[in-house]
Design an enzyme around this catalytic site. Sequence first.
Site, PDB file in Angstrom:
ATOM      1  N   GLU A 117     -79.800  18.120 -28.712  1.00 58.60           N
ATOM      2  CA  GLU A 117     -79.517  18.116 -26.795  1.00 58.60           C
ATOM      3  C   GLU A 117     -78.987  16.989 -26.755  1.00 58.60           C
ATOM      4  O   GLU A 117     -78.111  16.998 -25.676  1.00 58.60           O
ATOM      5  CB  GLU A 117     -81.050  17.849 -26.026  1.00 58.60           C
ATOM      6  CG  GLU A 117     -81.805  19.467 -26.203  1.00 58.60           C
ATOM      7  CD  GLU A 117     -82.276  19.812 -27.303  1.00 58.60           C
ATOM      8  OE1 GLU A 117     -82.787  19.306 -28.114  1.00 58.60           O
ATOM      9  OE2 GLU A 117     -82.813  21.456 -27.442  1.00 58.60           O
ATOM     10  N   HIS A 187     -93.040  25.334 -21.932  1.00 58.31           N
ATOM     11  CA  HIS A 187     -91.537  26.743 -22.074  1.00 58.31           C
ATOM     12  C   HIS A 187     -91.839  27.329 -20.657  1.00 58.31           C
ATOM     13  O   HIS A 187     -91.065  28.203 -20.287  1.00 58.31           O
ATOM     14  CB  HIS A 187     -91.901  28.042 -22.751  1.00 58.31           C
ATOM     15  CG  HIS A 187     -91.449  27.911 -24.638  1.00 58.31           C
ATOM     16  ND1 HIS A 187     -93.165  26.843 -25.461  1.00 58.31           N
ATOM     17  CD2 HIS A 187     -90.996  27.876 -25.261  1.00 58.31           C
ATOM     18  CE1 HIS A 187     -92.558  27.197 -26.115  1.00 58.31           C
ATOM     19  NE2 HIS A 187     -90.489  27.312 -26.467  1.00 58.31           N
TER      20      HIS A 187
END
Lengths: 397, 340
Positions: A117, A187
């Site tokens: 990322e 999540h």
Amino acid sequence: MASKGLRVLSTGLQPKCSLSYRGLFQQLAKGGTVTIVSKRSCSYFTYVPEEPPETAGEVRQMNLCQAVNNAMEIALQTDPTAVIFGEDVAFGGVFGATRDLATKFGKDRVFNTPICEHGIAGAGIGVAIAGSTAVIEMQFADYIMPAFDQIINEASRMRYRSGNTFTSAGLTIRAPSGGINHGAIYHSSSPETFFTHMPGIKMVIPRGPIQAKGLLLSCIRENDPCIFFEPKILYRSAVDMVPTEDYMIPLGKAEKIQDGSDLTMVAWGTQIHVLRDVAKLAAEKYGITCDIIDLRTLNPWDMDTVANSVVKTGRLLIAHEAPYTSGFGAEIAASIQQECFGHLKAPIERVTGFDTPGIPHKFEVFYKPDRWRCIEAVRRLIMPKAIERLETSVGYI
Amino acid sequence: MTMLNLLDQILTDCSRDGRISFYLTVEGEEGAVVGSAAGIEPDDLTFGQYRESCGILLYRGCPVNSLVHQCYGTASDTHSKGRQMPVHYSSTEFSSVSISSTLATQVPQAVGAALSYKRARNGRVSVAYFGEGAASMGDVHAAFNMASVLGCPTIFFCKNNGWAISTRTSDQNNGDGIVSRAPGYGMTAIRVDGNDALAVYNATKAAREICIKESRPVLVEALSYRCSEHSTTRYNSRYRSEDEVEFWKQNDPILRFKNYMQIRGSWDDKMEEEWMEERTSIIASALKEADALALPSPENLFTDIYDKMTPRTEKEMAAMKEHLRKYADKYPLEKYERWD
């Protein structure tokens, strides 16, 4: 049908059977039928489709994911410098947001990166510095954290620190965010306030497909770096008739989606739909009507729209999934109490996720700021004299 | 290189005087910086850490007074409008990206820029500068891997100068410097004597050829030595000996280049005297100019946050303006350009 066939209830993508798969095959082997009944609505909220504007030409049914896909397709068509990259975006992405884009526009424009990322964010900034447009994906908002340094120390600061010689204007970061009933700790995050606290970058969260397409196109074309969080629970469950044309919805402007006179409700994303249900409940139970305001852009946020409503109603309810402490509701509450103090008839209410390090798997049903917790807040707002401060010894939830 | 060295010395003195708040020099490493700047094209986008930017800008023709204005933070600071610490230069004209203090964040950005250049087929490369200390950061791993996988024309220029503040290389990594990492990423690399300006020039030039012709990154590790302190704070005696520094000063890149030029007959003492006098005078005039200038208007606290000012910032700015009007005598407003 019921006597001959087997009805299989489907919630979301996976069919659930009350019988085992064995039972299912046995049924089929006997020559019976299996009917899969889709149940798209979620017990947490009901999605009410947004009407397309009257001036809109051709419209097409799209869910939120498809609307995002459509926005990116238009961006790639209209901006030859635009590239899309991130983990797994080439085959369509884990939610399908980038489906078919690599096929249509080529591997040099829509491509996978290694799992990294901070590399993705850094490269996105570099693309923007070179004068091109980068739409990068973080696979889940929960995974944006390795990119935090690049977003905060670089993208947000680039224009200011360089005396406006370099910018990260061409950068848009997309990520699916929010609870999805089973996402649990890693999540389900709504990490918007880590970024709203940083001047120099914009934060946008849509409530539905029509909004998502217009807001994402605005983010991509905005002359500032933007973060666009997509409530993943709405990817399939929110469906609108979306204009197929190229259109944008301005950033920095909230939208009042419902008019009322007794109470102001503010939220964004999924929570807007919860508040619609709460407003209905409030009308039935207490005979009151509510303004419902969708902030849409959290940074910079449209304080005037909220303040004007609160001046009218005197009561404010803010709701969000992110935890209570330092949630964006805190910013709204502090600002509105300063701007509208004399007009307030009751303390501002915030109904939010609890201060837990993530949404815990089996307890999500209790964690979320659902309509029952919200209607309790409405009750406190409209009957302040009836509030017994010692009613609950642990305070308000 | 001499200009760089002289400017470094003079601005260090300025920081000790308190005329500027901070400075850091590239003493002992001028060969690596200027040699690499010479080996790339003027419009190749450079992403410096902080120590290289001055040398690159000087080589590319950036006026000295522009750099001095940034260090002073004057109203003529075009690099940062008074917002950044000294040496945090930024120039679109000379293709040198805005410096940030955070280590290694520029390295993956260079990869993104190269990606864009590759698509545009504009014949440019990007160059990321970093030290062997910064090479421990995750951003460098991210950049190496992504550039190699995606085929980006980026030169990764690592100045291995032996020290990261007080941490020597043996405490920084356990491999054979930085160049040894390249094969792990499928990347070509070269190690060069960083104090031989011409060797650095040749290595960088060759690296650039590969980047452009084959659309892939190259790592150049220039071995050098940081003769200077890390920055204006004096820690030297606490972590290394004077002898060590003196030893490396014998390997001074400027001295070596001068000797080479003298042997070739391109340089002599008389030329040096005139040259240094002229450089000193240029710098002195830049300092005089900066000393006389005001700091930027306080309005610059509020501008350039976004492309267009937000309502919130407009409010803050208006409130502060009013506050300064009321409490004018409590703030050093005479040092700043008027805010009308």
